[in-house]
Design a protein around this motif. Structure first.
Motif, PDB file in Angstrom:
ATOM      1  N   PRO A  96       0.820  -1.218   0.000  1.00  0.00           N
ATOM      2  CA  PRO A  96       0.000   0.000   0.000  1.00  0.00           C
ATOM      3  C   PRO A  96       0.854   1.269   0.000  1.00  0.00           C
ATOM      4  CG  PRO A  96      -0.725  -1.558   1.687  1.00  0.00           C
ATOM      5  CD  PRO A  96       0.591  -2.053   1.183  1.00  0.00           C
ATOM      6  N   ILE A  97       0.397   2.269  -0.714  1.00  0.00           N
ATOM      7  CA  ILE A  97       1.041   3.581  -0.673  1.00  0.00           C
ATOM      8  C   ILE A  97       0.623   4.236   0.636  1.00  0.00           C
ATOM      9  CG2 ILE A  97       1.151   5.866  -1.734  1.00  0.00           C
ATOM     10  CD1 ILE A  97       0.619   4.547  -4.422  1.00  0.00           C
ATOM     11  N   LYS A  98       1.583   4.716   1.386  1.00  0.00           N
ATOM     12  CA  LYS A  98       1.305   5.334   2.682  1.00  0.00           C
ATOM     13  C   LYS A  98       1.001   6.815   2.476  1.00  0.00           C
ATOM     14  CE  LYS A  98       4.278   2.025   5.059  1.00  0.00           C
ATOM     15  NZ  LYS A  98       5.513   1.831   5.869  1.00  0.00           N
ATOM     16  N   VAL A  99      -0.194   7.198   2.904  1.00  0.00           N
ATOM     17  CA  VAL A  99      -0.681   8.548   2.653  1.00  0.00           C
ATOM     18  C   VAL A  99      -1.018   9.238   3.967  1.00  0.00           C
ATOM     19  CG1 VAL A  99      -2.382   9.947   1.429  1.00  0.00           C
ATOM     20  CG2 VAL A  99      -1.672   7.740   0.474  1.00  0.00           C
ATOM     21  N   VAL A 137       1.955  16.488  -1.569  1.00  0.00           N
ATOM     22  CA  VAL A 137       3.385  16.366  -1.843  1.00  0.00           C
ATOM     23  C   VAL A 137       3.800  14.905  -1.788  1.00  0.00           C
ATOM     24  CG1 VAL A 137       3.933  18.663  -0.945  1.00  0.00           C
ATOM     25  CG2 VAL A 137       4.028  16.680   0.598  1.00  0.00           C
ATOM     26  N   ILE A 138       4.966  14.617  -2.373  1.00  0.00           N
ATOM     27  CA  ILE A 138       5.466  13.248  -2.427  1.00  0.00           C
ATOM     28  C   ILE A 138       6.962  13.235  -2.199  1.00  0.00           C
ATOM     29  CG2 ILE A 138       5.818  13.358  -4.943  1.00  0.00           C
ATOM     30  CD1 ILE A 138       4.971  10.384  -5.043  1.00  0.00           C
ATOM     31  N   GLU A 188       2.695   3.794 -10.161  1.00  0.00           N
ATOM     32  CA  GLU A 188       1.801   3.822  -9.007  1.00  0.00           C
ATOM     33  C   GLU A 188       1.398   5.252  -8.656  1.00  0.00           C
ATOM     34  OE1 GLU A 188       4.501   2.084  -9.274  1.00  0.00           O
ATOM     35  OE2 GLU A 188       4.068  -0.014  -8.769  1.00  0.00           O
ATOM     36  N   VAL A 189       2.333   6.178  -8.827  1.00  0.00           N
ATOM     37  CA  VAL A 189       2.055   7.584  -8.521  1.00  0.00           C
ATOM     38  C   VAL A 189       1.009   8.139  -9.492  1.00  0.00           C
ATOM     39  CG1 VAL A 189       3.017   9.918  -8.463  1.00  0.00           C
ATOM     40  CG2 VAL A 189       4.284   8.018  -7.448  1.00  0.00           C
ATOM     41  N   LYS A 190       1.142   7.810 -10.765  1.00  0.00           N
ATOM     42  CA  LYS A 190       0.162   8.267 -11.755  1.00  0.00           C
ATOM     43  C   LYS A 190      -1.212   7.680 -11.465  1.00  0.00           C
ATOM     44  CE  LYS A 190       3.503   9.154 -15.442  1.00  0.00           C
ATOM     45  NZ  LYS A 190       4.008   8.763 -16.784  1.00  0.00           N
ATOM     46  N   PHE A 240      10.391   8.109  -3.606  1.00  0.00           N
ATOM     47  CA  PHE A 240       9.240   7.245  -3.898  1.00  0.00           C
ATOM     48  C   PHE A 240       8.732   7.520  -5.308  1.00  0.00           C
ATOM     49  CE2 PHE A 240       4.748   6.124  -3.929  1.00  0.00           C
ATOM     50  CZ  PHE A 240       4.783   4.849  -3.378  1.00  0.00           C
ATOM     51  N   LEU A 241       8.711   8.777  -5.698  1.00  0.00           N
ATOM     52  CA  LEU A 241       8.251   9.147  -7.038  1.00  0.00           C
ATOM     53  C   LEU A 241       9.130   8.514  -8.110  1.00  0.00           C
ATOM     54  CD1 LEU A 241       6.548  10.839  -9.012  1.00  0.00           C
ATOM     55  CD2 LEU A 241       8.065  12.771  -8.534  1.00  0.00           C
ATOM     56  N   GLU A 242      10.433   8.507  -7.900  1.00  0.00           N
ATOM     57  CA  GLU A 242      11.361   7.947  -8.884  1.00  0.00           C
ATOM     58  C   GLU A 242      11.256   6.429  -8.961  1.00  0.00           C
ATOM     59  OE1 GLU A 242      15.042   9.520  -7.453  1.00  0.00           O
ATOM     60  OE2 GLU A 242      14.831  11.417  -8.558  1.00  0.00           O
ATOM     61  N   GLU A 243      10.957   5.783  -7.826  1.00  0.00           N
ATOM     62  CA  GLU A 243      10.890   4.317  -7.789  1.00  0.00           C
ATOM     63  C   GLU A 243       9.533   3.769  -8.238  1.00  0.00           C
ATOM     64  OE1 GLU A 243      11.882   3.036  -3.877  1.00  0.00           O
ATOM     65  OE2 GLU A 243      13.882   3.959  -3.910  1.00  0.00           O
TER      66      GLU A 243
END
Length: 338
Positions: free
Chosen positions: A51-54, A240-241, A252-254, A245-248
């Protein structure tokens, strides 16, 4: 002659054995490669299933994510104060977070540019409220006492900027008294019926529901836009991110951004269903959410439009107090565009 034939047969046998050995080795190599590929697929699958942690704040930022709150693709942490989220971002405990716009700029500077902004998620949620019906325009504020919370933060600078842009000196034309909490502002309004209060949503809705003598007199977001010509907006919150994480996890980010945009549309279009979810997650009470959502300016703005409205806002804050944006306005790398 027999010896020559025997030698020839021995040579053939050796060549066959060598060939068989080579085939065996190749077969082992193939098995090893297949195993590596299978393991890589498993690793990729495991990554995609993590899961993406938000992180989000109780209020409009978390409200805009309502449709995502029960999705097991995301692991949410809902906090009361931005101070709780900042260390989570810095220490990598959350991957994506909804934070005040100026705090995003501060994080960018303090993490050596290891934070990117994905989208604006909340516009102006600050309103001037009063007892009665005497305030119809900014000019009517002259001579008034304005009670507000948020000294040294966005509410103070937004109020000063709006007043100045409309020809009112915050130091001489009005008296601004700052309180430590929103509840104290409401109490001050009850004690002084001639005063004006600066409050954010959804607290405005809560206060008006408890005191039917209060009414929204002026919308700071509208006043900001009418007083500027640079395309900036009164930006309250952004997503924000962590850059790592954005590079890896670009895919998933999109996908997260698509889901977030869809959730914002859902919240604004089906307030009743959204309020049900918001109440279930103890963000704010359901009955408050139903009335507050239309006034919370919940949006999803990315790309060039995000950059225009946010950079103008941060430049305004920089002019009043550089520390509110971390000492400098972020450069172009701050703004993520897909």
């Amino acid at each position: 002659m027999k010896k020559r034939r025997l030698a020839a047969w021995l040579m053939v046998l050796c060549l066959c054995a060598a060939a068989l050995g080579g085939c065996g080795a190749k077969e082992e190599d193939k098995k090893a490669d297949t195993a590596k590929e299978e393991q890589a697929k498993k690793d990729d699958k495991a990554k995609s299933q993590t899961p993406i942690k938000v992180g989000a704040l109780k209020g409009p930022t978390a409200m805009g994510m309502a449709q995502m709150l029960d999705d097991n693709q995301y692991e949410f942490t809902i906090s009361v104060s931005p101070d709780e989220i900042v260390p989570m971002i810095v220490q990598g405990q959350v991957d994506i977070a909804a934070v005040p716009a100026n705090l995003a700029a501060v994080l960018y500077q303090k993490t050596q540019k290891q934070v990117n902004v994905l989208a604006v998620n909340t516009l102006g949620i600050l309103y001037l409220v009063e007892n009665g019906n005497s305030i119809q325009s900014v000019e009517d504020l002259k001579g008034k006492t304005i009670y507000a919370s948020g000294k040294g933060a966005t509410p103070e600078y937004a109020l000063n900027s709006v007043l100045t842009a409309h020809g009112i000196d915050p130091l001489s034309d009005v008296t601004i008294e700052y309180k430590s909490e929103h509840a104290e502002v409401v109490a001050a309004l009850a004690a002084d019926p001639t005063a004006v209060g600066l409050l954010p949503q959804p607290f405005v809705t809560t206060a008006v529901m408890k005191n039917d003598q209060l009414r929204v007199a002026l919308d700071l977001n509208e006043l900001w836009e009418s007083g500027t010509e640079d395309g900036s907006r009164l930006v309250t919150g952004v997503a924000v991110i962590r850059k790592g994480f954005l590079e890896e996890h670009p895919k998933e980010v999109k996908a997260f951004m698509d889901a977030y945009r869809k959730s914002v549309d859902f919240v604004n279009e089906d307030t009743q269903a959204a309020a049900e979810i918001i109440g279930n997650h103890d963000i704010i009470a359901k009955e408050v959410a139903v009335k507050a959502i239309p006034e919370c300016s919940i949006v999803f703005v990315e790309g060039k439009e995000m950059k225009t409205m946010l950079s103008g806002y941060l430049n305004t804050l920089l002019g009043q107090n550089p520390e509110t944006v971390g000492g400098a306005v972020p450069d172009d790398d701050f703004y993520y565009a897909r």
